[in-house]
Write an enzyme that holds these catalytic residues in place. Structure first.
Site, PDB file in Angstrom:
ATOM      1  N   CYS A   1       0.825  -1.212   0.000  1.00 10.51           N
ATOM      2  CA  CYS A   1       0.000   0.000   0.000  1.00 10.51           C
ATOM      3  C   CYS A   1       0.861   1.266   0.000  1.00 10.51           C
ATOM      4  CB  CYS A   1      -0.961  -0.009   1.182  1.00 10.51           C
ATOM      5  SG  CYS A   1      -0.199  -0.387   2.775  1.00 10.51           S
ATOM      6  N   TYR A   2       1.865   1.318   0.870  1.00 16.59           N
ATOM      7  CA  TYR A   2       2.769   2.470   0.861  1.00 16.59           C
ATOM      8  C   TYR A   2       3.479   2.623  -0.488  1.00 16.59           C
ATOM      9  CZ  TYR A   2       2.742   3.682   5.902  1.00 16.59           C
ATOM     10  OH  TYR A   2       2.414   4.116   7.172  1.00 16.59           O
TER      11      TYR A   2
END
Length: 348
Positions: free
Chosen positions: A154-155
């Site tokens: 996600c990051y």
């Protein structure tokens, strides 16, 4: 393309947030049938008992993952923890289904890099030879042909999309990149810990993983591929006291003369045919993308400091996990890439 064909899919690992979000998207997808949902710890229970929001919508019995080996499937989603997925991929080596792995087990370029950053021996190094990094905005053609797709973190999704247009044209100093990112609590997974305990998160805000977060190397590898040279990134994640969402702020020094109009055009041209990246005229917030597959990006030229600042916002459980996996599935099956993914963000 057969617009009426239904494809058989399975979700392996349904007890967590990502598994439930996958089910939420796929049970309304017009071209798939969810044939199996597995959970070793909850085998025999109904999915809707585990996730009550599905009551009367997806009352499917949870099964052992052993059923997958002989099941007639087109796509298998692995919503399993890091270090567990690779065992499962190894056992499915001869299965005809395509696999989308939502863990970090095949995202990096080699088992050696994986072992250095994840501090765990990789049991299926052969998987790296065929694994495709599943960020559709960068690798759509490879994803279409792939049999094993490694769904990005996600990051990294938010971070890479915030800077990709600049690296692709080699417009910034690849060693000048600083990324300051914040995530909602669901990024830590469904199992509670001392870090995610309510009393530690509520009305609090803190950085973690300084200089050593495992998503750093994932970001560096993908930006380096765009730039065709090594990139070094200073990446610092933070934990927000909210359920979901990621906001990433990236800073970089340009190699050539830059101004506001030039910067905006670079981004608009790069993402012109990417339906889920929206170039904003003002800084986005996480509620602007909540519950959706969109990544909102705001490129800003700071004339005073002569720096580029690029801000991106995603829903970590969707564009950062489940809806990204569905996007990859659409590409792998030859479907229209937007199928089942046009949810409008929830605001407020």
């Amino acid at each position: 393309m057969n617009n009426h064909k239904k494809y058989n899919i399975a979700i392996v690992g349904a007890s967590g947030f990502t598994g439930s979000e996958l089910a939420r998207l796929l049970c309304r997808h017009p071209q798939v049938d969810i044939r199996h949902i597995t959970s070793e710890s909850h085998e025999g229970r109904m999915f809707s008992d585990l996730h009550p929001q599905f009551m009367g919508i997806l009352d499917q019995t949870l099964e052992s993952s052993q059923v997958i080996k002989k099941a007639d499937l087109d796509i298998i989603f692995l919503a399993l923890p890091h270090g567990i997925s690779m065992d499962f991929v190894k056992t499915l080596e001869d299965h005809p289904a395509k696999i989308i792995d939502l863990s970090g087990d095949f995202r990096l370029k080699s088992p050696e890099v994986y072992e250095a950053w994840y501090q765990k021996q990789h049991v299926f190094p052969e998987g790296f030879e065929k694994a495709v990094y599943g960020l559709p905005e960068l690798h759509s053609e490879k994803i279409r042909e792939g049999d094993l797709v490694a769904n990005p973190g996600c990051y990294p999704t938010a971070s890479i999309l915030s800077l990709a247009p600049l690296l692709e044209k080699d417009l910034i100093d690849a060693d000048s990149i600083i990324i300051d990112a914040k995530s909602g609590l669901t990024g830590a997974g469904i199992k509670a810990s001392e870090t995610t305990h309510f009393s530690n998160v509520s009305e609090n805000f803190k950085a973690y993983g300084l200089g050593a977060h495992r998503h750093t190397v994932e970001i560096e590898e993908q930006l380096g591929l765009l730039n065709r040279k090594a990139a070094m990134v200073q990446f610092t994640p933070h934990l927000l006291p909210v359920d979901r969402g990621i906001l990433a702020t990236a800073y970089a020094k340009p190699k050539e003369a830059m101004d506001k109009n030039k910067l905006e055009k670079i981004y608009e041209d790069f993402y012109a045919d990417k339906p889920f990246v929206r170039i904003r005229k003002s800084a986005p917030g996480i509620k602007d993308v909540r519950g959706s597959h969109y990544c909102d990006v705001f490129p800003f030229w700071d004339d005073r400091t002569q720096r580029i600042i690029s801000i991106s916002a995603i829903d970590n459980l969707l564009k950062g996990a489940a809806s990204q996996a569905v996007h990859n599935m659409n590409l792998m099956l030859g479907l229209e890439e937007q199928t089942g993914l046009e949810q409008i963000p929830l605001r407020p």
